[in-house]
Design a protein around this motif. Sequence first.
Motif, short mmCIF file in Angstrom:
data_model
loop_
_atom_site.label_atom_id
_atom_site.label_comp_id
_atom_site.label_asym_id
_atom_site.label_seq_id
_atom_site.Cartn_x
_atom_site.Cartn_y
_atom_site.Cartn_z
N LEU A 1 0.82 -1.22 0.00
CA LEU A 1 0.00 0.00 0.00
C LEU A 1 0.85 1.27 0.00
CD1 LEU A 1 -2.95 -0.81 2.44
CD2 LEU A 1 -3.02 -0.65 -0.04
N LEU A 2 2.04 1.20 0.63
CA LEU A 2 2.89 2.39 0.72
C LEU A 2 3.33 2.90 -0.66
CD1 LEU A 2 4.52 4.51 2.22
CD2 LEU A 2 6.18 2.78 2.82
N PRO A 3 3.95 2.05 -1.51
CA PRO A 3 4.29 2.56 -2.86
C PRO A 3 3.07 2.94 -3.69
CG PRO A 3 4.91 0.25 -2.63
CD PRO A 3 4.48 0.69 -1.29
N ILE A 4 1.94 2.22 -3.48
CA ILE A 4 0.72 2.60 -4.21
C ILE A 4 0.29 4.01 -3.78
CG2 ILE A 4 -1.77 2.12 -4.48
CD1 ILE A 4 -1.12 -0.87 -4.37
N GLY A 5 0.32 4.24 -2.47
CA GLY A 5 -0.06 5.56 -1.93
C GLY A 5 0.83 6.66 -2.48
N ILE A 6 2.13 6.39 -2.55
CA ILE A 6 3.07 7.41 -3.07
C ILE A 6 2.80 7.66 -4.56
CG2 ILE A 6 5.51 7.81 -3.63
CD1 ILE A 6 6.13 6.49 -0.87
N ALA A 7 2.55 6.59 -5.30
CA ALA A 7 2.25 6.74 -6.74
C ALA A 7 0.95 7.51 -6.95
CB ALA A 7 2.18 5.37 -7.40
N VAL A 8 -0.08 7.17 -6.15
CA VAL A 8 -1.38 7.85 -6.30
C VAL A 8 -1.24 9.33 -5.95
CG1 VAL A 8 -3.71 8.04 -5.32
CG2 VAL A 8 -2.81 5.80 -5.97
#
Lengths: 338, 83
Positions: free
Chosen positions: A151-158
């Motif tokens: 979720l962390l890299p997804i959150g940063i990408a979003v």
Amino acid sequence: MGFEIGLIYATILSLASSFLATLIATPRIAEFNKRRGIVGVDYHKPGRPEIPEMGGLSMLIGLSISSMVILVLYPSSFWYTLSFILTVLSVGCVGVVDDLLGLGARVKPLLTFIAGLVPVLLNIPAYPKIYEGYLSVPFGRIRITILYNLLLPIGIAVSSNTMNMCDPVNGVMAGSSIIISLTLLLASLFTDRFYASPYIASILGCALAFYIYNRYPARVFPGDTGTLSLGAAIAYASVIGRLEFIALIAMLTQILNALFTLISLGGLIERRSISERPVRVLDDGRIVASVNPQAPITLTRMFTASRPMSEREVAYSFFILTSFSCILALITIPLIPR
Amino acid sequence: MVRLGFFLNILFAWLLLIVLSYLTINVIASITIPDGYIFKLIEAIVKALSVAILLALWLYTWRRISKLYFEKLLKGRVSVSSF
């Protein structure tokens, strides 16, 4: 870590150093880029002038210098600071490549996701751990130790791509970042997570300084370098402070704008390949919504659907809506258990 | 300057997120399967899927509501048929 004196100094000096470094660097980078032909067209001005692009490099300089200040004043924050600056710089590199070479609509989110893996990798050797895999949400905490790493890299990408999509007129991205980072700073204070404040303050400092040059009429554009890295910085600072849900609410305006655009376009499409612009500029410089059904639906297009608006009015409309979502974010704080 | 509909859109998205969070904490988090590595894995997958379904529901509801009132708000000046 409560209100330690080192933290207070680190917060104040990180804000000041980030502000000053960005303030000094921006006009020089703008001049440098202009000489090398790194310019973008300001579509919303009559005559469509060319403005220096990729000015967001100055914010990367500001954030790097303030990170060094935080390390010197607050050495125990080593892993937080290292992961913060490496994440922001990695996402910034994606922005630089996009500004210079142009990346595909699907490649950009993928690369920002990969850049978002930096803190996940750094969390392995870090002691104490940068994050424990708990997500603080209203009514409780969710333990997602393994899922959090995804979720962390997804959150940063979003977050970075959402910011990238929400810079329609002069000053909107920088101005919105000021409002959001100010909200996160207050949230870190109210929730006793003041240890995240130096990072949030460094974002506030560089956004404030950049806004001076980027506000209407813009003398420099942030480029994807600026928008992507500032979005990543906001996301990761909220991770450090365990303020993820607060940041999500504070960024609702930007998230909904991105959703409007993505839904109306039917998926990820690179900005340069969209033939129909969502708005057009009248002879008097006012912006009016495009009536073409093929044009993407954006907040700017909906703002200007009722009546033509000046560029300043559109920017202020964004600030008003961002302030509203930030007020909702502050209202959410009591719902989240400490 | 900014019409009420835009504030309502954000307010609605916020309320939906709060409800989603409430359901996650009070319903999904309480799902338990007996001890054992494989059961714990199944439990984690079930929980992750439940949250994903809730998020999809959030997006669907927000889209429908947005389409309904933006159609009224914009009175055909901007087509929201793609919503």
